[in-house]
Structures are given as C-alpha cells and as structure tokens.
Design a protein around this motif. Structure first.
Motif, short mmCIF file in Angstrom:
data_model
loop_
_atom_site.label_atom_id
_atom_site.label_comp_id
_atom_site.label_asym_id
_atom_site.label_seq_id
_atom_site.Cartn_x
_atom_site.Cartn_y
_atom_site.Cartn_z
N GLY A 1 0.83 10.03 -4.82
CA GLY A 1 1.28 11.34 -4.38
C GLY A 1 2.24 11.99 -5.36
O GLY A 1 2.17 13.20 -5.62
N LEU A 2 3.14 11.19 -5.92
CA LEU A 2 4.09 11.73 -6.90
C LEU A 2 3.38 12.17 -8.18
O LEU A 2 3.72 13.22 -8.75
N VAL A 3 2.40 11.39 -8.63
CA VAL A 3 1.63 11.79 -9.82
C VAL A 3 0.89 13.10 -9.54
O VAL A 3 0.87 14.01 -10.37
N GLY A 4 0.32 13.23 -8.35
CA GLY A 4 -0.36 14.47 -7.98
C GLY A 4 0.58 15.66 -7.91
O GLY A 4 0.25 16.76 -8.35
N ALA A 5 1.78 15.44 -7.39
CA ALA A 5 2.76 16.52 -7.31
C ALA A 5 3.23 16.96 -8.68
O ALA A 5 3.38 18.16 -8.95
N VAL A 6 3.44 16.01 -9.57
CA VAL A 6 3.86 16.35 -10.94
C VAL A 6 2.75 17.12 -11.65
O VAL A 6 3.02 18.13 -12.33
N CYS A 7 1.52 16.69 -11.51
CA CYS A 7 0.39 17.40 -12.13
C CYS A 7 0.25 18.81 -11.55
O CYS A 7 0.04 19.77 -12.29
N LEU B 1 0.82 -1.21 0.00
CA LEU B 1 0.00 0.00 0.00
C LEU B 1 0.86 1.26 0.00
O LEU B 1 0.51 2.26 -0.63
N TRP B 2 2.02 1.23 0.68
CA TRP B 2 2.87 2.42 0.72
C TRP B 2 3.35 2.80 -0.67
O TRP B 2 3.48 3.98 -1.00
N LEU B 3 3.61 1.80 -1.51
CA LEU B 3 4.07 2.07 -2.86
C LEU B 3 2.96 2.71 -3.70
O LEU B 3 3.20 3.64 -4.46
N ALA B 4 1.74 2.22 -3.54
CA ALA B 4 0.60 2.80 -4.26
C ALA B 4 0.34 4.23 -3.80
O ALA B 4 0.09 5.13 -4.62
N LEU B 5 0.41 4.48 -2.50
CA LEU B 5 0.19 5.83 -1.98
C LEU B 5 1.28 6.78 -2.42
O LEU B 5 1.01 7.93 -2.82
N LEU B 6 2.53 6.33 -2.39
CA LEU B 6 3.65 7.17 -2.81
C LEU B 6 3.56 7.49 -4.30
O LEU B 6 3.76 8.63 -4.71
N GLY B 7 3.22 6.49 -5.10
CA GLY B 7 3.06 6.71 -6.53
C GLY B 7 1.94 7.70 -6.84
O GLY B 7 2.09 8.59 -7.69
#
Length: 82
Positions: free
Chosen positions: A67-73, A59-65
């Motif tokens: 979050g990173l997609v949201g930050a890039v957007c 789950l941590w990998l899915a949440l981190l991914g």
C-alpha cells in the motif's frame, strides 16, 4: 467588497472546515481507514516470493508495504501531472 474578500471577513484568512473537508477527501479518508483495518486484521504469517528468494513475513506487513509503495507511486504521478 469583492466576493474574494468577503469570504475572509471574520476568519482572519483561515479557511473554514467546509472548504477543506470536501466530499472527495472524506471518501479518500474513509477508504484509507478501511484499508488499514483490512491490513491489521490479517496478522497471520505467509510466504512471499520476491523475484528469486522466498521470504516468510506477517501478511499485514506485506499488505502495508504494498500500500505504501502504491501511495508513493500515485503521489509521484499526480505531482508530475500538474
């Protein structure tokens, strides 16, 4: 001396911490730390459906991914707004 040049006297053109460490940046930094704590506390494995297929991942990998997609957007749209 003009107000702009009087700020730089003795600092060799560098900004002081009070100018770079604004309240908004402190809040964003604290939120980022809290988000990372939340992500790394959720270490169990979970099933995630990606369009058609289903994937099992921590789950941590899915949440981190996510979050990173949201930050890039967010960075993309903030850069386009200027």
């Amino acid at each position: 001396m003009s107000p702009k040049t009087s700020e730089r006297v003795g600092t060799h053109g560098r900004k002081r911490w009070s100018h770079t460490l604004t309240p908004g940046r402190v809040v964003v930094g604290l939120l980022a730390v809290l988000a990372l704590v939340f992500v790394f506390q959720n270490t169990q494995s979970t099933d995630i459906q990606l369009l058609v297929s289903e994937v099992s991942m921590p789950l941590w990998l899915a949440l981190l991914g996510t979050g990173l997609v949201g930050a890039v957007c967010g960075a993309f749209f903030m850069r386009r707004r200027r």
